[in-house]
Scaffold this active site. Structure first.
Site, short mmCIF file in Angstrom:
data_model
loop_
_atom_site.label_atom_id
_atom_site.label_comp_id
_atom_site.label_asym_id
_atom_site.label_seq_id
_atom_site.Cartn_x
_atom_site.Cartn_y
_atom_site.Cartn_z
NE ARG A 62 34.28 -123.40 57.58
CZ ARG A 62 33.84 -122.38 56.84
NH1 ARG A 62 34.25 -121.15 57.11
NH2 ARG A 62 32.99 -122.58 55.85
CE LYS A 75 25.83 -127.30 53.93
NZ LYS A 75 27.20 -127.82 53.89
CD GLU A 91 18.56 -126.22 52.30
OE1 GLU A 91 18.81 -125.26 51.54
OE2 GLU A 91 19.02 -126.30 53.46
#
Length: 664
Positions: free
Chosen positions: A302, A125, A209
């Site tokens: 995916r 990430k 975040e």
């Protein structure tokens, strides 16, 4: 499908490096295309549905995923032994492991997914955020640095401003994610997030975040090929979540302005082009409800759990497209030829107890019956054993209709008709979610559960279900060996003195004393001080219906497994005269801390003789990929520790004994 046999990278045999419903789902497409399928399994899955669905199967290790499904050497050895041309990783496990994708290529085995470089770029990430920023894709303000020192992370959290989200860099699904609202809670939350991330992904690095208070979770499905083609298959809304795990997903996103929808698609394509993306992948965004600026969250390289809703509205089999791309063929359609028709909603059916903080449940499924007319993707059936080693999701129920209202109505009906007997599931909870006005009107955000169930979800109709179980128990009793053992309802004096029996019953919702009565007006049950009148019931040998809805049930000795309108229970019933009063269980308030499920003891924070207050964290257990913190049920002193770090303990095992104050 001869086109795959003669493709630039021929595929004739596919090993599915996964388990459960996604393994079964991938195999369905492979069979339709004429491809041979190979299953892999752990010891815990030796008799699983996905194993019996394949043309060939290979054992790859013990029950824990780290010793089987995450063992790259074992999976690749199975591929070589089976003669598989390709490996489909499904989702989870090795699906986003760049090293595994690279090892497949080095072994000459087609990896049915993106390139190793793309997996690596988006698999972290932290790195994904950097690439997004360079590509001009808006991201949520936060910290994505390599310095993982706890002191540095705490300082960055202060800079971002609380509340802040801690997120595992290497994975998703809500594992390794924690919301922290106060600086004093940061260190403990960081340690828990890292423990979960390390267990689930083998990597405990995190990013931070800014927490968006009332967001929508939106995502765009992409598919690209090795010929330079990249298309989107519209967007999905996955805002209904619990513990950052998706519960309900739908396509297309409801109540989304056209300009925002177009921006989502364009931004996702921009990111995909920046990394030359190939295969199916999903770009996820977060956006404040009522806002117009979606922020990039991450890209999942995916197939997503929720891919069936995209398949439903587009008519495209995403696994088939993955196979075509992996074989070196171009996409069958360009962007202009892809159309969305109607609306689709998916519900994730899991083995868990929503009324008990979504505690996972394990055990054997007594019976399973899917509703007619809806797509039902599952990896279990009647007789399947649900173990503590893997994710708690059992199946996905998908409804498609000409519009959102029709799809929602069909899903709600399907959740009422689906029956999973033998262990607790979240089915009734899902039905209640779908029926809530906020969801019905397309106004759900990630705060949906907090706002709609502020005190937690509680099942409705438990006593009625118990009454039905008692009536079934009395009617479907095995033949008595003598008249003195007969417990049926017939009595010579029945017209004036109804037949009755005193019962002791127990289930996931607790224990209770009850009296079942059968008189001229039918069945009635008195539980404690509550009366439940069922009235006349036709409980003969055929199907049973109550209140216009079917009752699914299965009797086993003194247990009745049953389901009605989505609510299920396994009720143990015995005549009170047969119950050994000395064997009754002590309540949780006696100071005994028991294992809520089979799992691994990972931390114990108290010692014998230590004084504790009610609610204090005592220890941690890891089960079904989640870390569970167990707390003191009363004020008192730790009298005994009956486990140690590293122990694997069964459900209901006594872990810690606390002596009440004054009894030390």
């Amino acid at each position: 499908m001869t086109v795959l046999f003669n493709a630039p990278r021929p595929i004739r045999s596919v090993l599915v490096a996964n388990r459960g419903e996604i393994a079964c789902r991938v195999m369905r497409t492979c069979r339709r295309l004429g491809l041979r399928t190979v299953a892999v399994h752990s010891d815990a899955d030796a008799d699983a549905l996905h194993v019996r669905s394949a043309d060939d199967s290979h054992r790859i290790g013990a029950g824990p995923a780290t010793e089987s499904y995450l063992d790259m050497d074992a999976v690749l050895a199975a591929a070589r032994a089976s003669g598989a041309d390709a490996i489909h990783p499904g989702y989870g496990f090795l699906s986003e492991n760049a090293a595994f994708a690279r090892r497949c290529e080095e072994a000459g085995i087609v990896f049915i997914g993106p390139t190793p470089d793309a997996v690596a770029a988006m698999g972290s990430k932290i790195e994904a955020k950097r690439i997004a920023v360079e590509a001009g894709v808006p991201t949520v303000p936060g910290y994505h640095g390599d310095d993982q020192d706890p002191v540095r992370l705490a300082a960055e959290a202060e800079r971002i401003g609380y509340p802040v989200l801690i997120k595992a860099s290497a994975g998703g699904g809500g594992r390794g994610m924690r919301l922290v609202e106060r600086p004093q809670d940061f260190a403990a939350a960081l340690e828990t997030a890292r423990t979960e991330a390390r267990s689930a992904f083998g990597d405990d690095s995190v990013l931070l975040e800014r927490y968006i208070a009332n967001p929508r979770h939106l995502e765009v499905q992409l598919v690209g090929d090795s010929h330079g083609n990249l298309v989107h298959l519209f967007e999905r809304d996955c805002s209904v979540q619990r513990n950052n795990q998706k519960v309900l997903e739908e396509a297309p996103a409801p109540n989304l302005p056209g300009a925002v929808r177009a921006r989502l698609h364009d931004t996702a394509l921009k990111l995909g082009r920046a990394i030359g993306y190939r295969s199916a992948g999903t770009v996820e965004f977060i956006m404040e409800a009522g806002g117009s600026e979606p922020y990039f969250l991450e890209m999942n390289t995916r197939l997503q759990v929720e891919h069936p809703v995209t398949e439903a509205i587009t008519g495209i089999d995403l696994v088939e497209w993955q196979l075509l791309v992996a074989a070196g063929l171009p996409l069958p359609l360009d962007q202009d030829a892809i159309r969305a028709v109607g609306h689709a909603i998916e519900a994730r059916v899991a083995a868990e107890r929503p009324e008990a903080s979504f505690q996972p449940s394990i055990g054997r499924i007594a019976a399973l019956q899917a509703p007619v007319g809806l797509r039902f993707d599952t990896g279990v059936e009647g007789g399947s054993q649900v173990t503590p080693f893997y994710d708690s999701m059992l199946a996905k129920l998908i409804a498609h209709g000409p519009d959102r209202s029709a799809a929602r109505d069909r899903l709600e009906q399907g959740l009422s008709e689906l029956s999973v007997l033998g262990l607790a599931t979240n089915q009734a909870f899902l039905r209640d979610c779908v029926a809530r006005p906020a969801f019905a009107e397309g106004r759900a955000t990630t705060r949906f559960l907090v706002e709609n169930f502020p005190d937690g979800w509680k099942p409705q109709g438990v006593d009625r279900l118990r009454a039905l179980a008692a009536a079934i128990w009395a009617t479907r009793l095995p033949a008595a060996q003598s008249p003195w053992q007969e417990r049926g309802g017939f009595r010579v004096t029945g017209a004036r003195r109804p037949a009755s029996v005193e019962l002791e019953l127990s289930d996931d919702h607790g224990t209770a004393s009850a009296r079942l009565t059968l008189g001229p007006d039918g069945f009635a049950l008195r539980i404690d001080d509550r009366d439940i009148v069922l009235g006349p019931l036709d409980l003969g040998s055929g199907p049973v219906e109550v209140g216009g809805a079917p009752v699914a049930f299965r009797c086993a000795d003194d247990v009745v497994h049953l389901s009605h309108r989505g609510l299920a229970a396994s009720v143990r019933l015995r005549p009170a005269i047969d119950v050994d009063r000395s064997a009754t269980l002590s309540a949780a308030s006696d100071g005994t801390v028991v294992a809520p499920l089979h799992g691994l003891v990972t931390d114990i924070s108290v010692s014998a003789g230590e004084r504790v207050e009610k609610g204090r964290p005592l220890m941690k257990m890891e089960a079904m990929k989640l870390v569970h913190t167990l707390v003191a049920p009363i004020d008192g002193t730790v009298a005994a520790l009956r486990c140690a770090v590293g122990d694997t303990v069964p459900a209901d095992h006594h872990l810690i004994e606390i002596a009440p104050l004054g009894e030390e």
